[in-house]
Design an enzyme around this catalytic site. Structure first.
Site, PDB file in Angstrom:
ATOM      1  N   ASN A   1      14.515  -0.659   1.438  1.00 12.03           N
ATOM      2  CA  ASN A   1      14.605   0.800   1.905  1.00 12.03           C
ATOM      3  C   ASN A   1      15.378   0.395   3.374  1.00 12.03           C
ATOM      4  OD1 ASN A   1      12.562   0.475   4.068  1.00 12.03           O
ATOM      5  ND2 ASN A   1      11.256   0.432   2.360  1.00 12.03           N
TER       6      ASN A   1
ATOM      7  N   LYS B   1      20.023 -15.341 -12.505  1.00  7.61           N
ATOM      8  CA  LYS B   1      20.785 -13.869 -12.385  1.00  7.61           C
ATOM      9  C   LYS B   1      20.876 -13.011 -13.424  1.00  7.61           C
ATOM     10  CE  LYS B   1      25.145 -12.185 -10.607  1.00  7.61           C
ATOM     11  NZ  LYS B   1      26.558 -12.550 -10.346  1.00  7.61           N
TER      12      LYS B   1
ATOM     13  N   PHE C   1       1.815   5.735   9.223  1.00  6.17           N
ATOM     14  CA  PHE C   1       2.903   6.662   9.317  1.00  6.17           C
ATOM     15  C   PHE C   1       3.557   7.391   8.010  1.00  6.17           C
ATOM     16  CE2 PHE C   1       5.540   5.682  13.058  1.00  6.17           C
ATOM     17  CZ  PHE C   1       4.532   4.930  13.985  1.00  6.17           C
TER      18      PHE C   1
HETATM   19  N1  CTP Z   1       1.295   2.186   3.152  1.00  6.48           N
HETATM   20  C1  CTP Z   1       1.053   0.831   2.699  1.00  6.48           C
HETATM   21  N2  CTP Z   1       1.172   0.498   1.539  1.00  6.48           N
HETATM   22  C2  CTP Z   1       1.779   1.002   0.656  1.00  6.48           C
HETATM   23  C3  CTP Z   1       2.368   2.122   0.662  1.00  6.48           C
HETATM   24  C4  CTP Z   1       2.454   2.705   2.028  1.00  6.48           C
HETATM   25  O1  CTP Z   1       0.123   0.547   3.354  1.00  6.48           O
HETATM   26  N3  CTP Z   1       2.177   0.393  -0.486  1.00  6.48           N
HETATM   27  C5  CTP Z   1       1.486   2.606   4.367  1.00  6.48           C
HETATM   28  C6  CTP Z   1       2.426   2.867   5.159  1.00  6.48           C
HETATM   29  O2  CTP Z   1       2.722   1.731   5.952  1.00  6.48           O
HETATM   30  C7  CTP Z   1       2.597   3.974   6.054  1.00  6.48           C
HETATM   31  C8  CTP Z   1       1.627   4.953   4.935  1.00  6.48           C
HETATM   32  O3  CTP Z   1       1.087   4.208   4.058  1.00  6.48           O
HETATM   33  O4  CTP Z   1       1.635   3.789   7.091  1.00  6.48           O
HETATM   34  C9  CTP Z   1       2.353   5.854   4.323  1.00  6.48           C
HETATM   35  O5  CTP Z   1       3.413   5.458   3.437  1.00  6.48           O
HETATM   36  P1  CTP Z   1       4.007   6.299   2.197  1.00  6.48           P
HETATM   37  O6  CTP Z   1       4.447   5.376   1.210  1.00  6.48           O
HETATM   38  O7  CTP Z   1       4.899   7.369   2.978  1.00  6.48           O
HETATM   39  O8  CTP Z   1       2.414   7.191   1.675  1.00  6.48           O
HETATM   40  P2  CTP Z   1       2.269   7.121   0.230  1.00  6.48           P
HETATM   41  O9  CTP Z   1       0.739   7.433   0.343  1.00  6.48           O
HETATM   42  O10 CTP Z   1       2.391   6.265  -0.728  1.00  6.48           O
HETATM   43  O11 CTP Z   1       2.766   8.600  -0.322  1.00  6.48           O
HETATM   44  P3  CTP Z   1       4.077   9.077  -1.052  1.00  6.48           P
HETATM   45  O12 CTP Z   1       4.647   7.518  -1.720  1.00  6.48           O
HETATM   46  O13 CTP Z   1       3.812   9.975  -2.040  1.00  6.48           O
HETATM   47  O14 CTP Z   1       5.061   9.656  -0.004  1.00  6.48           O
END
Ligand code: CTP
Length: 397
Positions: free
Chosen positions: A209, A288, A322
């Site tokens: 990302n 690959k 976050f």
């Molecule tokens: N996070 C994490 N492990 C993951 C995904 C997310 O620790 N596999 C943590 C991120 O570092 C961040 C928080 O979770 O602090 C929010 O991440 P996000 O991906 O936005 O939250 P989700 O609960 O996965 O929700 P969604 O994908 O529906 O936005």
């Protein structure tokens, strides 16, 4: 602790030069790296070998006979120094610097340095009170140089008055405060995750990302400057490690999971600012993947939610997440607080100008468990980091 901090100590020729030995060992104990430059007259007071043993670094001794050597050396030391401390500082070195004279190793290093420069004067009372010395000190203070005032007492020459080198405790404290002006997180252990993760598809391609890691690195830098013991678990970024921070580099979410899980126990605070990949390819091709005429389907499997697991293991730790959202920011962020058992979450709308990935600025809303929201207007990421750490600090009050 002053791990990774470079202190250059200039020792000039006063009787108090022997006290500089204590200054060196105190900074060594605090974890700093210390390089000593001695003027020629200082070597008549203390044997350079003593400083070499105490600092565990070669000592630069000014003999005026090796200009080629110090020409190069003074620039590298001047650049390396986070702080340049001159203790004891004689009227002579103060006078030279105040008047732009750079004719030996120490004075050229001071002149070439952009770091913080601190003088701890020590001299006879009458010399110290001399208007020329006082004017030189005033001039240097007005130019941003710092002074640690000498104390009063019986001086080596028999006179009684001001001019004794300040207490070593005082010198160490002033330097520490200059390096870390706010130590409100002293003694606290903090783990921060930063950057993206990278999930390989084959030896050439990966899923990732746009996270630059700047927010997490700013948090790590700010936390260290506020005295915390910082572990930074970082996905791949273009950033260099902030000073004083224990950096653990990872690529994948599973690697981040392992790094976090093997370090979380001893932490007081965990801030998960990494943009973690929720999915990874089920199969990573060893070769690959060659194209064909049709579509390519990849099966992605779920990665562990690191923050959610930390929420289960939370106990007394402060846990901060976050939420980078593109819609329903508050609602989504609030639901993450309860799902992941967080103390608070830092939410931003990645579509807002100045708040997205890679930007040097951010616009965030800090939302706590009770749903209270504090909005931080567009600010640079260090400023945002400090505001987040202010919130963290409230938990310890
Ligand atoms: N996070 C994490 N492990 C993951 C995904 C997310 O620790 N596999 C943590 C991120 O570092 C961040 C928080 O979770 O602090 C929010 O991440 P996000 O991906 O936005 O939250 P989700 O609960 O996965 O929700 P969604 O994908 O529906 O936005």
């Amino acid at each position: 602790m002053l791990k990774d901090i470079n202190i250059v100590l200039g020792v000039t020729g006063g009787i108090a030069a022997y006290k500089a030995c204590d200054v060196v060992s105190r900074f060594k104990k605090l974890g700093a790296n210390i390089d000593v430059i001695m003027t020629k007259s200082a070597t008549e007071m203390v044997n350079p070998h003593t400083f070499q043993v105490l600092s565990q670094n070669p000592v630069i001794v000014d003999t005026f006979t090796t200009p080629r050597y110090w020409d190069i050396e003074h620039i590298s030391l001047a650049q390396k120094a986070d702080v340049l401390l001159i203790a004891p500082a004689t009227a002579n070195i103060i006078g030279k610097v105040a008047n732009g004279i750079a004719d030996d190793m120490l004075s050229t290093t001071i002149m070439a340095s952009t770091s913080k420069i601190i003088f701890a004067p020590a001299m006879n009372t009458k010399m110290y009170d001399n208007k020329i010395v006082q004017q030189n000190i005033e001039k240097l203070i007005s130019l941003g140089y710092k002074f640690i005032n000498p104390s009063s007492g019986r001086l080596a020459c028999g006179d009684v008055g001001k001019g004794k080198l300040a207490d070593v405790d005082n010198i160490v404290e002033v330097v520490k405060n200059i390096i870390k002006p706010n130590s409100d997180l002293e003694g606290k252990k903090i783990l921060i995750t930063a950057g993206p993760t990278r999930e390989s598809i084959d030896p050439v391609r990966f899923i990732t990302n746009h996270s630059s890691g700047k927010m997490g690195y700013s948090l790590a830098k700010a936390a260290f400057e506020r005295g915390a013991d910082v572990t930074l678990v970082s996905g791949p970024t273009q950033l260099s490690s902030p000073k004083g921070v224990k950096l653990i580099n990872v690529n994948t979410t599973l690697e981040m999971y392992d790094a976090v899980m093997s370090n979380y126990k001893e932490q007081d605070i965990i801030i998960k600012s990494a943009a973690v990949s929720d999915y990874r390819p089920e199969i990573v091709s060893t070769n690959k993947i060659k194209k064909s005429d049709g579509n390519l389907n990849l099966t992605l499997v779920r990665n562990p939610d690191i923050l959610k697991e930390l929420g289960i293991l939370k106990e007394n730790r402060i846990l901060i997440g976050f939420a980078a959202e593109s819609q329903d920011v508050i609602q989504n962020a609030k639901s993450k607080i309860s799902r992941k058992n967080l103390d608070f979450i830092v939410a931003n709308n990645i579509k807002e100008e100045g708040a997205g990935f890679g930007s040097d600025t951010n616009i965030v809303q800090i939302i706590n468990k009770n749903g209270e929201i504090e909005k931080i207007a567009k600010s640079n990421k260090i400023e945002i980091a400090n505001r987040i750490l202010d919130k963290v600090n409230e938990f310890f009050k």
